[in-house]
Scaffold this motif. Structure first.
Motif, PDB file in Angstrom:
ATOM      1  N   THR A   1       0.847  -1.187   0.000  1.00 57.62           N
ATOM      2  CA  THR A   1       0.000   0.000   0.000  1.00 57.62           C
ATOM      3  C   THR A   1       0.886   1.242   0.000  1.00 57.62           C
ATOM      4  O   THR A   1       2.095   1.152   0.223  1.00 57.62           O
ATOM      5  N   ASN A   2       0.261   2.385  -0.250  1.00 64.65           N
ATOM      6  CA  ASN A   2       0.975   3.672  -0.252  1.00 64.65           C
ATOM      7  C   ASN A   2       2.213   3.630  -1.158  1.00 64.65           C
ATOM      8  O   ASN A   2       3.262   4.184  -0.824  1.00 64.65           O
TER       9      ASN A   2
ATOM     10  N   PHE B   1       2.058  -7.349  10.053  1.00 67.50           N
ATOM     11  CA  PHE B   1       3.298  -6.592  10.192  1.00 67.50           C
ATOM     12  C   PHE B   1       3.370  -5.559   9.070  1.00 67.50           C
ATOM     13  O   PHE B   1       3.397  -5.919   7.888  1.00 67.50           O
ATOM     14  N   ARG B   2       3.412  -4.293   9.453  1.00 68.84           N
ATOM     15  CA  ARG B   2       3.476  -3.195   8.483  1.00 68.84           C
ATOM     16  C   ARG B   2       4.917  -2.672   8.431  1.00 68.84           C
ATOM     17  O   ARG B   2       5.445  -2.182   9.423  1.00 68.84           O
TER      18      ARG B   2
ATOM     19  N   THR C   1       8.861   3.874  -3.032  1.00 71.07           N
ATOM     20  CA  THR C   1       8.495   3.602  -1.639  1.00 71.07           C
ATOM     21  C   THR C   1       7.156   2.882  -1.585  1.00 71.07           C
ATOM     22  O   THR C   1       6.296   3.069  -2.459  1.00 71.07           O
ATOM     23  N   ALA C   2       6.980   2.054  -0.577  1.00 70.39           N
ATOM     24  CA  ALA C   2       5.719   1.344  -0.370  1.00 70.39           C
ATOM     25  C   ALA C   2       5.698   0.781   1.044  1.00 70.39           C
ATOM     26  O   ALA C   2       6.745   0.509   1.638  1.00 70.39           O
ATOM     27  N   VAL C   3       4.501   0.606   1.575  1.00 67.83           N
ATOM     28  CA  VAL C   3       4.322  -0.046   2.871  1.00 67.83           C
ATOM     29  C   VAL C   3       3.827  -1.464   2.606  1.00 67.83           C
ATOM     30  O   VAL C   3       2.828  -1.665   1.906  1.00 67.83           O
TER      31      VAL C   3
ATOM     32  N   LYS D   1       9.132 -11.085  -2.367  1.00 61.10           N
ATOM     33  CA  LYS D   1       8.372 -11.508  -3.545  1.00 61.10           C
ATOM     34  C   LYS D   1       7.643 -10.324  -4.172  1.00 61.10           C
ATOM     35  O   LYS D   1       7.648 -10.151  -5.404  1.00 61.10           O
ATOM     36  N   GLN D   2       7.027  -9.498  -3.338  1.00 58.65           N
ATOM     37  CA  GLN D   2       6.307  -8.332  -3.850  1.00 58.65           C
ATOM     38  C   GLN D   2       7.269  -7.278  -4.392  1.00 58.65           C
ATOM     39  O   GLN D   2       6.991  -6.619  -5.401  1.00 58.65           O
TER      40      GLN D   2
END
Length: 207
Positions: free
Chosen positions: A27-28, A156-157, A173-175, A193-194
């Motif tokens: 996300t983000n 877990f973020r 950037t990403a969360v 993986k992501q």
């Protein structure tokens, strides 16, 4: 006896299945529009946390996964060799000496906890499956159920930032949000993986 063993086996399979149900979403997410997309040659993975031991573990798991999936990565702790806050010029010099052209930072933002109710599950059971063929063929099916229960889910973020080493600007950037990882290795690999998927999509690494 066989009926009991059958029930135990199915119940164990259900537990294993539920225990392995972890995945990561992003996300983000944001990519710097000023960045001229180019292939990254070598990335340093820097986990930002107080515990040096845990930091090195996660960096190692992450680097191992990235290297197996198309990236040339190295642990940030191996390059910097010092857990204290170093001067900017010294860090830049260490990255340059190691041939690093990008830095991937990982920082835990939060661990979200949520109670969820899992409904009972019914499993079919052949009443006479271990008897003769005809009794098996014509038998009816019983069913037994696993009881419902309450489960604590943990998400877990992690904030993941990719910086260009030579000019210190953020590239991407990403969360990441990972639910119920079974350990640090699973957490790192699921996030990796992501990240690999997005880096290929953005053209940072080859397909």
């Amino acid at each position: 006896m066989k009926k009991k063993l059958y029930r135990i086996s199915v119940a164990l399979l259900a537990v294993v299945f539920l225990a392995g149900c972890y995945s990561t979403s992003l996300t983000n997410e944001w990519t710097n529009p000023r960045y001229e997309s180019k292939k990254l040659n070598k990335i340093a993975v820097v986990v930002i946390m107080k515990s040096g031991i845990v930091r090195q573990e996660i960096e190692t798991y992450m680097v191992d996964y990235l290297n197996k999936n198309g990236l040339n990565a190295v642990e940030g702790s191996r390059v910097l060799k010092d857990t204290s806050q170093l001067p900017e010029q010294k860090i830049e010099a260490m990255f340059n000496d190691a041939g690093i052209d990008a830095v991937l930072t990982m920082r835990k933002v939060a661990v979200d906890k949520q109670m969820n109710v899992v409904s009972p599950t019914v499993y079919p059971y052949p009443r006479a499956y271990y008897n003769r063929f005809y009794s098996y063929y014509y038998t009816s099916w019983d069913a037994f159920a696993s009881p419902g229960y309450v489960r604590m889910d943990k998400t877990f973020r992690i904030e993941n930032n990719l910086y260009e080493a030579d000019n210190d600007e953020v590239i991407w950037t990403a969360v990441s949000n990972t639910m119920n990882p079974t350990g640090k290795q699973d957490l790192a690999q699921s996030i990796g993986k992501q990240i690999i998927r997005q880096f290929k999509k953005k053209g940072f690494i080859s397909e």
